[in-house]
Every structure is written in C-alpha cells, then in structure tokens.
Enzyme design. Structure first.
Site, PDB file in Angstrom:
ATOM      1  CB  ALA A   6      -0.643  -3.368  33.639  1.00 35.73           C
ATOM      2  CB  CYS A   7      -1.071   2.517  32.931  1.00 35.36           C
ATOM      3  SG  CYS A   7      -2.863   2.752  32.938  1.00 35.36           S
ATOM      4  CB  VAL A   8      -0.157   3.816  37.894  1.00 36.32           C
ATOM      5  CG1 VAL A   8      -0.635   4.113  39.303  1.00 36.32           C
ATOM      6  CG2 VAL A   8       1.331   3.507  37.906  1.00 36.32           C
ATOM      7  N   GLY A  10      -4.867   2.400  35.083  1.00 29.34           N
ATOM      8  CA  GLY A  10      -5.606   1.370  34.357  1.00 29.34           C
ATOM      9  C   GLY A  10      -6.726   1.897  33.495  1.00 29.34           C
ATOM     10  CB  THR A  14      -3.960  -0.224  30.322  1.00 33.31           C
ATOM     11  OG1 THR A  14      -3.423   0.026  31.628  1.00 33.31           O
ATOM     12  CG2 THR A  14      -4.076  -1.723  30.099  1.00 33.31           C
TER      13      THR A  14
END
Length: 644
Positions: A6-8, A10, A14
């Site tokens: 999960a990245c900031v 998204g 991700t």
C-alpha cells in the site's frame, strides 16, 4: 508467506510492489500471496486460511493498514519502495528481523531513522483528497469550456444571459463545486485517520469544514471581517491536531466498560468542539487574513507588466522541477497541492505550469523506450506504452519504473524536461481551471481554448522533446553506439557483474539453508559442523569480489587500448567496408526480387485463404533477409575494428 502492499497515493507503487514481489520471490523459490490496498480498494484479499498457514507476513506499506488479523504471526514492516527496488533483500531482512505481533500493539519494525513523521500522514490525507480534486476541477472546467464553445467566450453554464437554467452543463458545474467543498474536510479527515485511526475522522471532518468557511471566523481586535478561509492550511492543522489528540486519548487507561464509548462518543464530541472553537476564535482570523494577503500578492505579481513574466518563469521552473523529481511522490505532491490551493482562490496560473509539467516525465520515458529500443527490455518497452497512456491523462507515476531502473539519468532528464515545460507555460501565463494535469485537461477545456491551448501543448511538446533527446543521447554516450567497441566493453562489464552477483547469491542461499539447519538441529555437534560450513562459505565472498575487480580493470585497460584506434581502423577499412555494403545490398535486392517472383508464381492458382498464408510467409522471409543484412553489416564493422 503473505504480503500487503500500500502506497500513499495508491496508484502506482502499490501494484508495482505486488508485481515485483510475485515475480522475484516466485523465481527464487518462495511461495507468496500478495494483497494490494490501493486506489482500486483491496485487491486479491488474503483469506484467513492463508494468513493462518503463513510463516511470515511482510507489510510493504507507507500508509495505515489493518494489522489486527496478523496478531500472533511473525510480521515485518517496511516501505513500499524497498519492495520494488530490492524484494529479495526485503525477504532476507524479514526473516532476520520479523517479530511476533501482539494484540493492542503499535506495531512497527522500522528504526527511528526510517520514520517519515508528519509528512507521511499529510501525504496519506492527500492521497484520499486527490480524486476529489480531480473530479471537481475537471467537471467545473469541462462544463465551463463546453459552455463557452457553444455560446461564446462570455457565457456561463446557463448561457450568456441565464437563458438555459438547470441544463446538464449547469449540473456538472454544481457537482464539481460540491466536490471542491468536500476536498478540504476530506484532507483533514484522512490526515487524522492516518495518525489516530477511524475515531479521528469525524472531528477532523467537522474541523476541516469549519476551517474552510470564513463566515464562521470571529475577527480579532483591529481586524476587518475575514473573507478568506484557512483552506489547505486549516485542513492540515485540523488533521494533525485531531489525529494526535485521538492517539493521546487512546493511550488512556479507562475502565473496560467505557472503552467502547470513547471512539463513538467522547472523541467525536470533544474533538469536534475543541478544533472548531480553536478555528473560530483563535486561528481562523489570522490565518485567513494572511492567506488573503498572500493570494492577492501572487495574483498581482502575475498580472504585473513588470514582474509577471519573471514570476511565471521562476515559479514555472520550480513547480516543473518538483513535478518531475519524484513523479507522484512527496515533492511532487507538495507542488501539486500548492497549485491546487491557488485554484480554489481563483488563481489559475501556477496550475497551468504544473499541468504542463506533470505529463513530461511519463511521456518522455515512454517515448525513450519506443525510440531507443535497444536499451530497454521487452517488459520495459511495455511499461513505456503504459507510461505514454498515463502521461496523456496526467498521471506522472507512469515514469516510476524507469526512475527505479536508471535513477541518475532518468530523474535528471525528467526534472530538466518538466522544468522547461513549466517555465514555458508559466512565462506565457497559461491558466488551468482544473486541479489536474496532462493533455486531457486541455482537451476537456480546463485550459481556455485558443492561444492558451496552443501554448500549453507547445510547453509539453518542448519539455518532452528535451527529456527524450537528452536521455537518449546520454544512454548512447554511456552505453555506446550499436556495434561500437564501447558497447562491447559495457556488455562485458555487465556480464562480469551479473556472474559475480549470481555466485554471491548462491553462497548466501547456502548460508541461509545452513542457518535454518542450525535452528532445527538438536545435536550440538551437528550444529557446530553447520557453523563451520557457514564460516567456510563466508571466506569465498572476498575472492569473488577480488576476481570481479581484476576482470573490470582488465576490461577497462583493453577498452582504453582499443577505443582510440577504433575510428582510425574503421576509416582505414572504409573502402572495403563500403564495397561490402554495396555488394550486400545488391545481393539482398536480388534475393528479395527472387522471393517476390516466387510469391507471384505460387500464389496465382492458390485460393484466398492459402494466398493470405503465403503472403505472410513471404513477408517473414523478407524481414529475415533484411535483418540478415543488418547483422552482416555489423559483423563487417566489428571485423574492421578487430583486424585494424
């Protein structure tokens, strides 16, 4: 093992992390399942059985995810970027550093040095706000653009003199306005959620809404009525204060009977009152006053005959460079949010520069993969096509795979091209009414139709061209021209390094197996034997490194001896080389003519289906002969160099 990515934002990291973990770890012999939590929601969700059977849990996340289901499992947490850059190293670290997660634990395996603090939470809020900004900006800009295209430059969404009320364009504008109203509270809510969890959402949402309504502020002594809201500044303050307040309250030791009431009663009520009173009576007036003066100064600067071009040029360079630096990362988002905040204040020039800079990185890298094919793998060429599509719709994350593959060259060229695009759009005072970027915003009318649209596309074209040309020439200068001695030298060095890397990886895997044997062994003597084998294997790393150094030095010495004479040697053989080319071309032409005659002779009496198949066969033969000519010419050049 199982993993969550999960990245900031998204959008890109991700799914890139998912792909890397699945491909690299599967090839290395691991069994892994990956769950993504991005802009699409939860993808390939882990089942309870998969989590139960997993020996290890990897959380490659830059934003909050639900960890409660992993209680009792060995868990390792890291940044999503590491899973993309070094997936095998992440697994090795996870096996060595993972800890058993306990209930009610504020879990992390990061060191203090790795923590990103406040910025991480702000970026988490921005990731939820961006779709709202895009929806609102594009709807408002498209409705106004279409209305002006239909009824003239002076028209609104209800016509020139309000003769078409409640039409579809008016509805689009109202929906866009509603989205713009929501974006500040959404930002505040999800900054708070990143810090304090779901209980912080409600009070931060209320605080963000109050902070964005200047009519609720009480003017301080000597201050006129405040007309400018706190905007993004208020959202950030509300999110941080409410988030940390919630985190603090959750640390209280309260009776078990009252625990359930804290997140649904105490925190929402007390948090909402506290943040709203603070905004209405203390912070709202001064911050609104400062925001009003700042907005007026920026607008005045842009419209000034004396400073307008210089301000636009300078700010365009800054915003453009920030846009191209990390392609959707923290620096990019700071520039984007700043420009978006000014759009809310009806200052559209900075967003014009930002919008022109945003697509340059993905378009530039995508075109580089298409035009300089020999420097890219098949997967990277496919990523280049994806980058072109993402660039057209204003998603800069399409350039990330290229920045990870070749950070020094790719990032430098992206920054240069984006800064040039931003500078041109800024100096020419291009406006953008939508808080988004890329050619799509101009197509939809967010950039006013006419000369501004031309300037906008010109800025993107020049910036992208500079990025592609500089990157391509840099690759050629570094890796060598096709068939050159330098290309052979670079490839030889790559082979040496790959061979050494494979040998060290094999040793590391043997050591890892022996360590696992030590853990499983119940015989002390047997364990000592395993340890001795480990020590013996460790001594083999230095010889591999020394051999690699000798190979690289030898290759460099040979290259330096040959490269100076390469041009002289080829020039000396140029007569033979030219004669060879002419003979080969004549030969190929004769062969191609024979192929064409063969096709005409054999296809005369063929039916339609067989004729199509025969034509395909002939085309393949032609391609093969043309490729053969290229190979023969290259071989001739290498022979010239070798025999000089």
């Amino acid at each position: 093992m199982v993993a969550v990515t999960a990245c900031v934002v998204g959008v890109a990291h991700t799914y890139m992390a998912e792909e890397k973990l699945l491909s690299e770890l599967t090839n290395a012999g691991y069994q892994i399942r990956v769950e993504t939590q991005g802009s699409k929601g939860v993808g390939t969700e882990l089942t309870a059985a998969e989590i139960k059977n997993a020996d290890l849990v990897i959380l490659a996340t830059d934003t909050n995810v639900d960890k409660s289901r992993f209680v009792g499992k060995r868990v390792y947490q890291t940044h999503v970027a590491r899973a993309i850059k070094e997936p095998l190293k992440v697994v090795a670290d996870a096996q060595a550093q993972a800890v058993v997660m306990k209930a009610d634990q504020d879990f992390t395996t990061e060191t203090k040095k790795d923590r990103q603090g406040v910025i991480k939470h702000i970026l988490a809020g921005i990731s939820y706000m961006i779709p709202i900004i895009i929806a609102g900006g594009v709807l408002i800009a498209a409705s106004l653009g279409i209305a002006k295209a239909i009824w003239g430059a002076g028209a609104s969404t209800t016509g020139v003199n309000n003769e078409y009320p409640h039409n579809p364009l008016w509805a689009m504008e109202q929906i866009g306005g509603a989205a713009f109203t929501l974006m500040i509270p959404i930002l505040a809510a999800f900054i708070a959620n990143s810090i304090g969890g779901r209980a912080a959402i409600a009070p931060a949402l209320v605080g963000g809404f109050i902070g964005n309504d200047a009519s609720k502020f009480v003017p301080m002594f000597g201050m006129n009525t405040v007309t400018t809201p706190m905007g993004f500044i208020g959202a950030i303050i509300a999110g941080l204060l409410v988030g940390y307040f919630t985190l603090w309250v959750n640390s209280w030791r309260v009776p078990k009977s009252l625990r359930a009431a804290m997140p649904i009663f105490f925190i929402p009520i007390v948090g909402s009152i506290a943040i709203c009173v603070l905004f209405m009576y203390v912070l709202g007036g001064p911050i609104g006053f400062v925001m009003d003066k700042l907005s007026a100064a920026i607008e005045k600067g842009y419209t000034s005959d004396q400073f307008g071009i210089g301000l636009g040029l300078g700010l365009g360079i800054l915003l453009g460079a920030m846009a191209g630096f990390d392609m959707g990362g923290p620096v990019n988002k700071i520039a984007f949010v700043t420009s978006s905040a000014l759009v809310v204040q009806k200052i559209y020039y900075p967003m014009g520069a930002m919008a022109a800079a945003i697509p340059v990185a993905p378009l530039g890298m995508g075109l580089s993969a298409v035009l300089f094919k020999r420097f890219f793998t098949r997967e990277e060429k496919a990523a280049g096509i994806s980058a072109l599509i993402m660039g057209m719709i204003g998603i800069s994350e399409g350039a990330i795979p290229f920045a990870i593959r070749d950070p020094k060259r790719a990032i430098a060229c992206n920054v240069l091209g984006s800064a040039i695009a931003g500078a041109i759009a800024g100096a020419l005072k291009v406006e953008n009414y939508a808080a988004h970027g890329g050619p799509i915003v101009a197509i939809l009318g967010a950039v006013p139709y006419g000369v501004q649209t031309f300037y906008f596309f010109l800025a993107i074209l020049i910036g992208t061209t500079v990025s592609v040309v500089v990157y391509g020439l840099w690759l050629v200068a570094t890796l060598g021209k096709l068939g050159s001695v330098k290309e052979a030298y670079v490839n030889l060095c790559v082979n040496y390094k790959t061979d050494a890397k494979d040998k060290k990886y094999a040793l590391a895997q043997q050591i890892k197996t022996l360590k696992n044997n030590i853990k499983a062994s119940t015989d002390e003597k047997e364990a000592q034997g395993y340890q001795q084998q480990i020590e013996s294997l460790k001594t083999q790393f230095d010889p591999i490194n020394n051999t690699l150094k000798e190979q690289l030095l030898g290759a460099k010495k040979a290259y330096q001896e040959v490269v100076g004479a390469e041009k002289v040697g080829v020039k000396a053989k140029m007569g033979d080389f030219t004669k060879f080319i002419q003979e080969q071309k004549a030969n190929k032409q004769s062969q191609l003519k024979a192929i064409q005659t063969e096709y005409q002779t054999n296809s005369t009496n063929a039916d339609k289906y067989k004729n199509v198949l025969w034509k395909k066969h002939i085309i393949m033969k032609k391609k093969k002969h043309c490729k053969g000519l290229q190979i023969e010419l290259l071989t001739m050049k290498l022979i010239c160099v070798k025999n000089m």
